[in-house]
Scaffold this active site. Structure first.
Site, PDB file in Angstrom:
ATOM      1  CG  HIS A   1      -1.958   1.024   1.195  1.00 33.03           C
ATOM      2  ND1 HIS A   1      -1.708   2.332   1.528  1.00 33.03           N
ATOM      3  CD2 HIS A   1      -3.266   0.967   0.827  1.00 33.03           C
ATOM      4  CE1 HIS A   1      -2.819   3.036   1.376  1.00 33.03           C
ATOM      5  NE2 HIS A   1      -3.779   2.234   0.951  1.00 33.03           N
TER       6      HIS A   1
ATOM      7  CD  GLU B   1      -5.260   1.656  -3.103  1.00 26.63           C
ATOM      8  OE1 GLU B   1      -6.442   1.692  -2.767  1.00 26.63           O
ATOM      9  OE2 GLU B   1      -4.331   1.689  -2.280  1.00 26.63           O
TER      10      GLU B   1
HETATM   11  P1  PGA Z   1      -9.268   6.129   0.345  1.00 24.56           P
HETATM   12  O1  PGA Z   1      -8.118   5.074   0.561  1.00 24.56           O
HETATM   13  O2  PGA Z   1     -10.468   5.395  -0.176  1.00 24.56           O
HETATM   14  O3  PGA Z   1      -9.496   6.734   1.701  1.00 24.56           O
HETATM   15  O4  PGA Z   1      -8.776   7.132  -0.644  1.00 24.56           O
HETATM   16  C1  PGA Z   1      -7.930   3.999  -0.319  1.00 24.56           C
HETATM   17  C2  PGA Z   1      -6.805   3.162   0.178  1.00 24.56           C
HETATM   18  O5  PGA Z   1      -5.895   3.709   0.804  1.00 24.56           O
HETATM   19  O6  PGA Z   1      -6.781   1.945   0.000  1.00 24.56           O
END
Ligand code: PGA
Length: 229
Positions: free
Chosen positions: A82, A148
């Protein structure tokens, strides 16, 4: 819609709040919930469970760490790499590969997070960054990838539908080319009740990894209901 939904609860929710979470969402058997490790036992049987991180050595003198070997009886999934781990805890691509391998070796399906920063996007090197993050993996079975973009996490900023579609297609093609494996790719970053359904309907988006908006169980329930309409 038959989409994969992952709730990343991060370092939130107390024990009481987790019990409430379970009570409100326990009919959503397909939801993959990634709570803090101390709450896994409380949620066992109610959801598919994922961990948010793990350590790559099975056992040993690593105070404070929890290994995939220890997690394997409790979770089916684990988030790996992540951007908060990469950025706040200095996790390198090399460490992430070790974690990915250990996760797979212990029979846990990894949810590998990849994505570019805003500077990288503005310099036009998104695909180079993705290529680097996807290289040297040792995968022969299916894993989940979460696209992401770093600038989208917790900021309210979401890439255009076109950018999401292109990134997801690139990831699928790259993994197929490098490892001859088909992967499902989830989108993560500022998903909320308003945008969840439309992001889910973008080509090559197989599901969502939801952080902030997943923490309130009523909001999460509304998101699930909306997507399934
Ligand atoms: P968020 O986070 O939906 O708060 O933007 C997504 C994540 O960090 O997996």
């Amino acid at each position: 819609m038959n989409k994969i939904l992952v709730a990343n609860l991060k370092m939130n929710l107390s024990r009481d709040e987790i019990i409430n979470y379970k009570n409100i969402l326990s009919n959503c058997k397909n939801l993959i919930v990634c709570p803090s490790n101390i709450h896994l036992e409380l949620l066992k049987g109610s959801f598919s469970l994922g961990a948010q991180d793990g350590y790559y050595i099975d056992k040993g003198p690593y105070t404070g760490e929890v290994s995939f070997y220890q997690l394997k009886d409790m979770v089916s999934y684990c988030i790996i790499g992540h951007s908060e781990r990469r950025r706040l805890f200095g996790e390198s691509d090399e460490l992430i590969i070790k974690k990915l391998n250990s996760c797979i070796n212990n029979g846990i399906t990894p949810i590998l997070c990849v994505g570019e920063s805003i500077e990288e996007k503005n310099s036009g090197i998104t695909f180079d960054v993705l290529k680097r993050q996807l290289s040297n993996l040792n995968i022969s079975s299916s894993i989940l990838i979460a696209y992401e973009p770093v600038y989208a996490i917790g900021t309210g900023v979401v890439p255009s539908n076109e950018d999401i579609e292109k990134a997801h297609l690139f990831i699928k093609e790259e993994i197929k080319k490098l490892y001859n494996v088909d992967v499902k790719v989830l989108y993560g970053g500022s998903v909320n009740l308003e945008n969840a359904k439309s992001i889910c309907s973008i080509n090559n988006v197989d599901g969502l990894l939801i952080g902030g908006s997943s923490n309130d169980p009523n909001n999460m329930l509304n998101i699930i209901n909306k997507i399934n309409l």
